[in-house]
Design an enzyme around this catalytic site. Structure first.
Site, PDB file in Angstrom:
ATOM      1  N   ASP A 206       0.858  -1.181   0.000  1.00 37.78           N
ATOM      2  CA  ASP A 206       0.000   0.000   0.000  1.00 37.78           C
ATOM      3  C   ASP A 206       0.892   1.228   0.000  1.00 37.78           C
ATOM      4  OD1 ASP A 206      -2.326   1.840   0.461  1.00 37.78           O
ATOM      5  OD2 ASP A 206      -3.325  -0.082   0.768  1.00 37.78           O
ATOM      6  N   HIS A 281      -2.595   2.955  -4.673  1.00 42.08           N
ATOM      7  CA  HIS A 281      -2.093   2.505  -3.367  1.00 42.08           C
ATOM      8  C   HIS A 281      -0.654   2.004  -3.495  1.00 42.08           C
ATOM      9  CE1 HIS A 281      -5.795   2.873  -0.981  1.00 42.08           C
ATOM     10  NE2 HIS A 281      -6.440   2.437  -2.041  1.00 42.08           N
ATOM     11  N   ASP A 345      -8.423  -0.692  -6.636  1.00 40.71           N
ATOM     12  CA  ASP A 345      -9.397   0.223  -6.051  1.00 40.71           C
ATOM     13  C   ASP A 345      -8.835   1.631  -5.887  1.00 40.71           C
ATOM     14  OD1 ASP A 345      -7.631  -0.907  -4.079  1.00 40.71           O
ATOM     15  OD2 ASP A 345      -8.849   0.067  -2.536  1.00 40.71           O
ATOM     16  N   GLU A 346      -9.734   2.587  -5.808  1.00 45.45           N
ATOM     17  CA  GLU A 346      -9.489   3.964  -5.372  1.00 45.45           C
ATOM     18  C   GLU A 346      -8.369   4.670  -6.147  1.00 45.45           C
ATOM     19  OE1 GLU A 346     -11.129   3.734  -0.807  1.00 45.45           O
ATOM     20  OE2 GLU A 346      -8.979   3.472  -1.110  1.00 45.45           O
ATOM     21  N   ASP A 439     -12.276  -3.381  10.886  1.00 46.52           N
ATOM     22  CA  ASP A 439     -11.674  -2.163  11.423  1.00 46.52           C
ATOM     23  C   ASP A 439     -12.748  -1.216  11.942  1.00 46.52           C
ATOM     24  OD1 ASP A 439     -12.517  -1.870   8.754  1.00 46.52           O
ATOM     25  OD2 ASP A 439     -11.142  -0.224   8.363  1.00 46.52           O
ATOM     26  N   TRP A 487      -8.365  -3.722   7.991  1.00 47.50           N
ATOM     27  CA  TRP A 487      -7.445  -2.667   7.569  1.00 47.50           C
ATOM     28  C   TRP A 487      -6.770  -2.101   8.819  1.00 47.50           C
ATOM     29  CZ3 TRP A 487      -6.753  -2.949   2.585  1.00 47.50           C
ATOM     30  CH2 TRP A 487      -7.786  -3.431   1.786  1.00 47.50           C
TER      31      TRP A 487
END
Length: 776
Positions: A206, A281, A345-346, A439, A487
């Site tokens: 990440d 990430h 993702d993202e 989380d 997470w």
């Protein structure tokens, strides 16, 4: 005569011994069988099987011997025995493995009578799960690391036929945001196996850390595995890191360590799936090799939150794909798993839109937009992964721009992505944030250690079902199972990690293994009582949040009467309470109906067991004050997203929690709060208290000052006091009452101005949250 006496004595001894033995033999009932996840079919019979120091395991090969170690090691620690393994069954007192090729891979049958135990399975997965069931049938003291005296190691005579509902039953650990040692991963694998879970998904990459050794690119761990230590600050309140600053916080796994971990997991029927993020990430990789980005500027490994995520791989450059192919080849050499997870993702693609190389790629590949460019990126990675005999998994964003032909979708933004992928004929793993994000908080936020946000208690996890309404039978067949995700932005220690995983993982295991028809919350709750005791002996730092007493408070503004409802997650809990100075004891009032309160009252409550309070006590004070139910007007109305209880939200006695979404907060974005409370008549007052919240992650800050003014006519105001508080970095979530005291005076109107910080240190707009204005 002497011979007769001798025989009589022997007979009496035999009878006495037999009676003693029968008294010691335990009579089992269905309530004694507390296995989690619940077996598919179980038939309890009379009698029991007792393990002794001479109990023998009967196996036919080395792999079966490996499986027996689960119990052999337990008995060595807890009973002091070294149990033997044989290829031949003795006359009695043995556990035997029998191969039954008609059973599915992870299925098993367990037959127990007073002389022997037979475990039938197709292979080692089933044998392991049969052994794990035996383990849970034994007393919880089997988990002890030291010898337990005076224990009867008995299990009931019974027959069990068992198999999983879903073939994918996973847990994701994020080891990038915070690094965890190999020994902890092995402990986690053991606990997955105990609950018949079969996948450990490792989030190895990440922005904040690259955790896997790649020999062709040593800078990934020399640079990317380490960040500047800012652990004393809120995750989203950390300073941007310069590429010239040397990182000291982090770590990584060598390839040899990971190969050893994979081999260990295989003995527990746990497949380890690596996640190597693409295309976002990946700031840790770009910090090591800036040429992988569109802009090629040096960056530092971020020490905390990054949003939006713009430092991502450049798909316009061919050397990006060369790099990723080399990385994935090394990764696939370490992990024999069927799947490789690529994230997906993202990704904020603003740099792609400006990048000359990306534009060129889009023209040459006839791509309409950057979403299709991401799809091109993922499909190209899939071709590589497929060429090595493996399958690609990605988060549900990989649907955008077109899904790679054989990709499996992990649906986290609810279940819509999974439903869409199944409609397109793709396999799906359901992991919605609503039920599977560990989380999130699992109890009252004021009583819990720091978490990312949200509320996912044990009982909610238990309601999870990967197959959602509206799916056809064909679509449902594409649902492989589900997964919990932990997470680790807020998870810095192994102890905290355990707290977030357990006991929720037990609930998830049952939703993924047991039949839907057999699931029952009350029954599960009773079985969890035994599991909690097992966790105690295993020294697992599990959350006791489900036992915590929680409140639901409502006020009738016409009668100014508060109704207080007390509950916890378990249906038939014995909750007792006291009021004001009375201490919690066996004489506390048993809670049966909502408590009516019409004056300032302290309430103390707890779960009781055996007439004694257990766990953390609940304490609250319902404070009636001179502003309750009075009219409040605002210069600027609160934000539509945080309206609290509306018109009387700040004068209703109801205090909010650290959870800013609990429905009791009113909030202002960038603006000050200026409120005027009309007391209705001249009233003697001497203090004003304003309740506030700070949570710098989502940009909620304490006011920098609270100033109080008073007036008799509503037009001419006099300042009577102020409490100031300068901005300070705060990694925690905190509540604060700003108190302004002054000489008692008779007034009708009270004006309160809470000064908003306005701009955050990073330049964003600051939130100001207020739950109550108390006037005394």
């Amino acid at each position: 005569m002497n011979v007769f006496k001798t025989m009589l004595v022997l007979v009496l001894i035999a009878i006495t011994s037999s009676c003693k033995k029968s008294k010691e033999a335990k009579v089992f009932t269905t309530e004694d069988i507390t296995v989690i996840p619940k077996p598919v079919a179980l038939n309890l019979e009379q009698g029991s099987f007792e393990f002794t120091g001479k109990t023998t395991f009967v196996t036919t090969d080395a792999s079966q011997k490996e499986v027996t170690k689960v119990l052999i090691d337990k008995f060595k620690n807890a009973a002091g025995w070294t149990l033997s393994i044989s290829e031949r069954a003795p006359e009695n007192n043995f556990i035997q493995f029998t191969v039954d090729e008609n059973l599915e891979k992870e299925a098993y049958k367990l037959e127990v009578n007073s002389s022997r135990v037979i475990i039938s399975a197709n292979g080692n997965a089933g044998f392991l799960y049969g052994i794990e069931t035996l383990r849970q049938l034994l007393p919880v003291s089997i988990e002890s690391e030291s010898v337990v005296s005076n224990e009867q190691w008995q299990i009931p005579n019974l027959s069990i036929t068992d198999n999983p509902r879903y073939k994918y039953r996973g847990l994701m650990l994020d080891v990038s945001r915070h690094f965890f040692e190999i020994d902890y991963l092995k402990k986690t694998i053991d606990r997955l196996a105990m609950l018949k879970m079969n996948v450990l998904h490792l989030h190895l990459v990440d922005d904040q850390g690259w955790r896997i050794e790649i020999k062709k690119y040593p800078k990934l761990t020399e640079v990317g595995a380490w960040r500047v230590d800012q652990e004393d600050k809120h995750w989203d309140g950390r300073d941007e890191t310069s590429p010239d600053e040397k990182g000291t916080y982090g770590g990584f796994y060598t390839q040899d360590q990971l190969k050893d971990l994979v081999a260990y997991a295989a003995t527990k029927n746990v497949e380890i799936i690596p996640e190597i993020e693409i295309p976002a990430h990946v700031s840790s990789a770009i910090a090591a090799y800036p040429e992988l980005s569109c802009h090629e500027r040096p960056i530092g490994v971020p020490s905390g939150g990054v949003w939006p995520i713009t430092d991502i791989y450049c798909p316009g450059k061919e050397h990006t794909f060369e790099f990723l192919e080399n990385v994935l080849v090394e990764v696939m050499d370490i992990f024999p798993s069927k799947y490789i997870h690529v994230g997906g993702d993202e990704a904020t693609k603003t740099n792609w839109e400006k990048c000359a190389d990306c534009k060129k790629r889009m023209r040459s590949e006839k791509l309409e937009n950057v979403e299709e460019l991401q799809s091109y990126f993922i499909k190209r990675m899939e071709r590589l992964i497929n060429s090595k005999g493996k399958l690609l998994i990605g988060w549900d964003e990989i649907l955008e721009g077109g899904l790679a032909p054989e990709a499996t979708v992990m649906s986290w933004r609810g279940v819509a992505g999974g439903l869409e992928a199944a409609k397109q004929g793709h396999d799906v793993i359901m992991t919605p944030g609503s039920h599977c994000y560990f989380d999130h908080y699992q109890g009252p936020q004021n009583e819990e250690p720091l978490a990312w946000g949200g509320y996912t208690p044990l009982s909610k996890v238990y309601t999870f079902d990967p197959i959602v309404g509206g799916m056809t039978e064909t679509e449902a067949n594409h649902v492989l199972g589900g997964q919990a995700n932990l997470w680790s932005e807020q998870i810095k220690t192994e102890s905290h990690s355990e707290y977030m995983i357990f006991p929720r993982l037990a609930a998830l295991s049952e939703t993924l293994w047991s039949t839907k028809e057999s699931r029952n919350w009350e029954d599960f709750s009773l079985r969890m009582t035994s599991m909690f005791k097992r966790y105690d002996v295993m020294d697992i730092n599990y959350a006791k949040s489900a036992f915590l007493v929680m409140e639901d408070v409502k006020i009738n503004m016409d009668t100014e009467e508060v109704t207080l409802v007390l509950n916890n997650e378990f249906t038939y809990s014995d909750i007792r309470y006291t009021l004001n100075e009375n201490k919690l004891s066996e004489n506390a009032i048993r809670y049966t109906t909502p408590i009516k309160i019409d004056k300032t009252t302290e309430v103390h409550a707890s779960l009781f067991k055996d007439d004694k309070p257990v766990g953390v006590a609940f304490n609250t004070t319902i404070k009636f004050h001179k502003a309750v139910g009075k009219k409040v007007t605002f210069k600027e109305i609160y934000d539509d997203r945080y309206q609290g209880e509306g018109e009387f939200g700040l004068v209703n006695t109801l205090r909010a929690t650290k959870n800013y979404t609990d429905g009791h907060w009113q909030a202002w974005l960038k603006k000050d709060m200026e409120a005027v409370v009309d007391l209705g008549e001249q009233t003697l007052i001497k203090e004003v208290i304003v309740g506030t919240l700070e949570n710098q992650g989502p940009q909620i800050y304490f006011p920098t000052a609270v100033t109080v003014f008073v007036s008799s006519d509503g037009e001419n105001y006099t300042e009577v006091g102020v409490e100031k508080r300068a901005y300070a970095k705060n990694p925690s979530f905190d509540l604060k009452d700003f108190k302004v005291s002054f000489e008692a005076q008779s007034v009708r109107y009270v004006k309160v101005i809470a000064k908003n910080l306005g701009k955050t240190p990073k330049g964003g707009n600051a939130w100001l949250f207020v739950d109550e204005i108390l006037i005394k």
